[in-house]
Design an enzyme around this catalytic site. Structure first.
Site, PDB file in Angstrom:
ATOM      1  N   ALA A 158       0.862  -1.175   0.000  1.00 51.09           N
ATOM      2  CA  ALA A 158       0.000   0.000   0.000  1.00 51.09           C
ATOM      3  C   ALA A 158       0.903   1.230   0.000  1.00 51.09           C
ATOM      4  O   ALA A 158       2.059   1.160   0.427  1.00 51.09           O
ATOM      5  CB  ALA A 158      -0.885  -0.015   1.232  1.00 51.09           C
TER       6      ALA A 158
ATOM      7  N   GLY B 118       0.557  -5.056   0.800  1.00 51.20           N
ATOM      8  CA  GLY B 118      -0.649  -5.109  -0.028  1.00 51.20           C
ATOM      9  C   GLY B 118      -0.389  -5.733  -1.389  1.00 51.20           C
ATOM     10  O   GLY B 118      -1.301  -6.288  -2.000  1.00 51.20           O
TER      11      GLY B 118
ATOM     12  N   GLU C 204      -0.587  -9.373  -0.803  1.00 50.42           N
ATOM     13  CA  GLU C 204      -2.002  -9.667  -0.537  1.00 50.42           C
ATOM     14  C   GLU C 204      -2.821  -9.632  -1.827  1.00 50.42           C
ATOM     15  O   GLU C 204      -3.725 -10.441  -2.020  1.00 50.42           O
ATOM     16  CB  GLU C 204      -2.548  -8.668   0.488  1.00 50.42           C
TER      17      GLU C 204
ATOM     18  N   GLU D  31       4.705  -5.246   6.962  1.00 49.24           N
ATOM     19  CA  GLU D  31       3.959  -4.202   7.677  1.00 49.24           C
ATOM     20  C   GLU D  31       4.449  -3.992   9.102  1.00 49.24           C
ATOM     21  O   GLU D  31       4.413  -2.878   9.630  1.00 49.24           O
ATOM     22  CB  GLU D  31       2.450  -4.552   7.711  1.00 49.24           C
TER      23      GLU D  31
HETATM   24  N1  CO8 Z   1       4.541   3.253  -0.664  1.00 47.29           N
HETATM   25  C1  CO8 Z   1       4.931   4.441  -1.202  1.00 47.29           C
HETATM   26  N2  CO8 Z   1       6.071   4.593  -1.897  1.00 47.29           N
HETATM   27  C2  CO8 Z   1       6.874   3.507  -2.036  1.00 47.29           C
HETATM   28  C3  CO8 Z   1       6.541   2.253  -1.506  1.00 47.29           C
HETATM   29  C4  CO8 Z   1       5.307   2.135  -0.792  1.00 47.29           C
HETATM   30  N3  CO8 Z   1       4.869   0.989  -0.288  1.00 47.29           N
HETATM   31  N4  CO8 Z   1       7.535   1.392  -1.796  1.00 47.29           N
HETATM   32  C5  CO8 Z   1       8.438   2.075  -2.497  1.00 47.29           C
HETATM   33  N5  CO8 Z   1       8.055   3.355  -2.651  1.00 47.29           N
HETATM   34  C6  CO8 Z   1       8.774   4.446  -3.349  1.00 47.29           C
HETATM   35  C7  CO8 Z   1       9.954   4.918  -2.530  1.00 47.29           C
HETATM   36  O1  CO8 Z   1       9.554   5.823  -1.546  1.00 47.29           O
HETATM   37  C8  CO8 Z   1      10.803   5.546  -3.613  1.00 47.29           C
HETATM   38  O2  CO8 Z   1      10.278   6.815  -3.943  1.00 47.29           O
HETATM   39  P1  CO8 Z   1      11.221   8.137  -3.830  1.00 47.29           P
HETATM   40  O3  CO8 Z   1      12.338   7.882  -4.799  1.00 47.29           O
HETATM   41  O4  CO8 Z   1      10.303   9.249  -4.221  1.00 47.29           O
HETATM   42  O5  CO8 Z   1      11.698   8.183  -2.425  1.00 47.29           O
HETATM   43  C9  CO8 Z   1      10.560   4.639  -4.823  1.00 47.29           C
HETATM   44  O6  CO8 Z   1       9.334   3.950  -4.547  1.00 47.29           O
HETATM   45  C10 CO8 Z   1      11.653   3.595  -5.004  1.00 47.29           C
HETATM   46  O7  CO8 Z   1      11.801   2.907  -3.778  1.00 47.29           O
HETATM   47  P2  CO8 Z   1      13.199   2.725  -3.032  1.00 47.29           P
HETATM   48  O8  CO8 Z   1      14.115   3.858  -3.346  1.00 47.29           O
HETATM   49  O9  CO8 Z   1      12.917   2.453  -1.578  1.00 47.29           O
HETATM   50  O10 CO8 Z   1      13.748   1.418  -3.772  1.00 47.29           O
HETATM   51  P3  CO8 Z   1      14.729   0.315  -3.183  1.00 47.29           P
HETATM   52  O11 CO8 Z   1      15.074  -0.572  -4.326  1.00 47.29           O
HETATM   53  O12 CO8 Z   1      15.833   0.936  -2.410  1.00 47.29           O
HETATM   54  O13 CO8 Z   1      13.842  -0.527  -2.114  1.00 47.29           O
HETATM   55  C11 CO8 Z   1      11.887  -1.685  -1.370  1.00 47.29           C
HETATM   56  C12 CO8 Z   1      12.744  -1.260  -2.564  1.00 47.29           C
HETATM   57  C13 CO8 Z   1      12.669  -2.685  -0.475  1.00 47.29           C
HETATM   58  C14 CO8 Z   1      10.636  -2.374  -1.908  1.00 47.29           C
HETATM   59  C15 CO8 Z   1      11.506  -0.451  -0.526  1.00 47.29           C
HETATM   60  O14 CO8 Z   1      10.990   0.541  -1.383  1.00 47.29           O
HETATM   61  C16 CO8 Z   1      10.477  -0.721   0.528  1.00 47.29           C
HETATM   62  O15 CO8 Z   1      10.811  -1.271   1.589  1.00 47.29           O
HETATM   63  N6  CO8 Z   1       9.215  -0.328   0.292  1.00 47.29           N
HETATM   64  C17 CO8 Z   1       8.145  -0.472   1.258  1.00 47.29           C
HETATM   65  C18 CO8 Z   1       7.670  -1.901   1.359  1.00 47.29           C
HETATM   66  C19 CO8 Z   1       6.602  -2.035   2.398  1.00 47.29           C
HETATM   67  O16 CO8 Z   1       6.817  -1.784   3.574  1.00 47.29           O
HETATM   68  N7  CO8 Z   1       5.390  -2.436   1.997  1.00 47.29           N
HETATM   69  C20 CO8 Z   1       4.249  -2.592   2.884  1.00 47.29           C
HETATM   70  C21 CO8 Z   1       3.436  -1.328   2.897  1.00 47.29           C
HETATM   71  S1  CO8 Z   1       2.120  -1.365   4.119  1.00 47.29           S
HETATM   72  C22 CO8 Z   1       0.904  -2.281   3.394  1.00 47.29           C
HETATM   73  O17 CO8 Z   1       1.029  -2.743   2.284  1.00 47.29           O
HETATM   74  C23 CO8 Z   1      -0.361  -2.485   4.193  1.00 47.29           C
HETATM   75  C24 CO8 Z   1      -1.413  -3.238   3.399  1.00 47.29           C
HETATM   76  C25 CO8 Z   1      -2.784  -2.994   3.946  1.00 47.29           C
HETATM   77  C26 CO8 Z   1      -3.835  -2.663   2.953  1.00 47.29           C
HETATM   78  C27 CO8 Z   1      -3.393  -2.697   1.499  1.00 47.29           C
HETATM   79  C28 CO8 Z   1      -4.392  -2.204   0.513  1.00 47.29           C
HETATM   80  C29 CO8 Z   1      -3.862  -2.088  -0.885  1.00 47.29           C
END
Ligand code: CO8
Length: 258
Positions: A66, A109, A112, A132
């Protein structure tokens, strides 16, 4: 809704394709993308010319979860009373089989969403997880429910409680994915699987999908009762007559979806 901003949609023959397209956010799912994915999937579901749907992302990410930036300032009441993800329920009610073609990250998400599909084809680059817990929340659209059903209680608990990500091979061993393929062949293979399904009898495919869903949602006794009824009902179809006549005539069946 016809003009989408977060997904690409295309009909190729009898297969509907939905490609998540927010590369700047690794296809993170925001309110707009949830609405658009569900809208596009329902439109394909209503289209009798579509026999299967493929849902995919990019080489780098199926969906990294998400959208954390969109969620960060929400309060309990926002998530509970105005649940921005409520329409996912409609995605789970699709009668058309959905194939998730996953390369790169399928986290939170994103994992999921893949688990809401019927088949998960994974590129060897795919990474699955429910991180999460690292954000101070828990999975919200099925991670604590569908993951244990897919991989068993103990592996699911380890993934959900630690936030560890697992690779495609481990995911296949654990039963989370249908099959792993080389990344360069993912979309071709997804197309092949989707076209194979779309060539079957549509009402029979719907019946098979519903019976498989019953296995996830109800007791064995209820599921067997449902299956027996659905199996008997297929004998009301022209396609049952055709399928069995084709077998006896040693020729390929020509289903009319009736
Ligand atoms: N949300 C918003 N932006 C994101 C997300 C995210 N989940 N994941 C990545 N991005 C963005 C980053 O902020 C970045 O943007 P910017 O350059 O503007 O800062 C861009 O995407 C590229 O990401 P990274 O620079 O972080 O890329 P890396 O290769 O270094 O890392 C990762 C990749 C490991 C995937 C890292 O981005 C990461 O850890 N992302 C978050 C993963 C996460 O925690 N996901 C769970 C989110 S919570 C959730 O899903 C709850 C679900 C409940 C309901 C869902 C309904 C749909």
């Amino acid at each position: 809704m016809t003009h989408y901003t977060t997904i690409l949609v295309e009909k190729r023959g009898r297969v509907g394709w939905i490609t998540l397209n927010r590369p700047e956010a690794l296809n993170a799912l925001n309110a707009a993308s949830v609405a658009e994915i569900v809208d596009a999937a329902k439109a394909f579901d209503d289209d009798a010319e579509v026999g299967a749907i493929v849902l995919t992302g990019s080489d780098r990410a199926f969906a990294a979860g998400a959208d954390i930036k969109e969620m960060a300032d929400k309060q309990y009441v926002d998530m509970f009373l105005n649940d921005p993800f409520a329409s996912w329920g409609d995605f789970g009610k699709l009668r058309t089989p959905v194939i998730a073609a996953v390369a790169g990250y399928a986290l939170g998400g994103g994992c999921e969403l893949a688990m809401m599909c019927d088949i998960i084809l994974a590129a060897d680059t795919a990474k699955f997880g429910q991180p999460e817990i690292n954000l101070g929340v828990i999975p919200g659209i099925g991670g604590t429910q569908r993951l244990p059903r897919a991989v068993g209680k103990y592996k699911a608990a380890e993934l959900v409680l630690t936030g560890r990500t697992m690779g495609a091979e481990e995911a296949e061993r654990a039963g989370l994915v249908s099959r792993v393929v080389p990344a360069g062949e993912l979309l071709e293979e997804a197309a092949r699987v989707a076209e194979t399904i779309a060539a079957k009898s549509l009402p029979v495919v719907y019946a098979a999908k519903h019976a498989l869903q019953a296995a996830q949602e109800t007791t064995l006794e209820e599921g067997l009762r449902f299956e027996k009824q659905a199996f008997a009902a297929t004998f009301a179809l022209d396609d049952q007559t055709e399928g069995m006549a084709a077998f006896r005539g040693k020729r390929a069946a020509e289903f009319t979806h009736r």
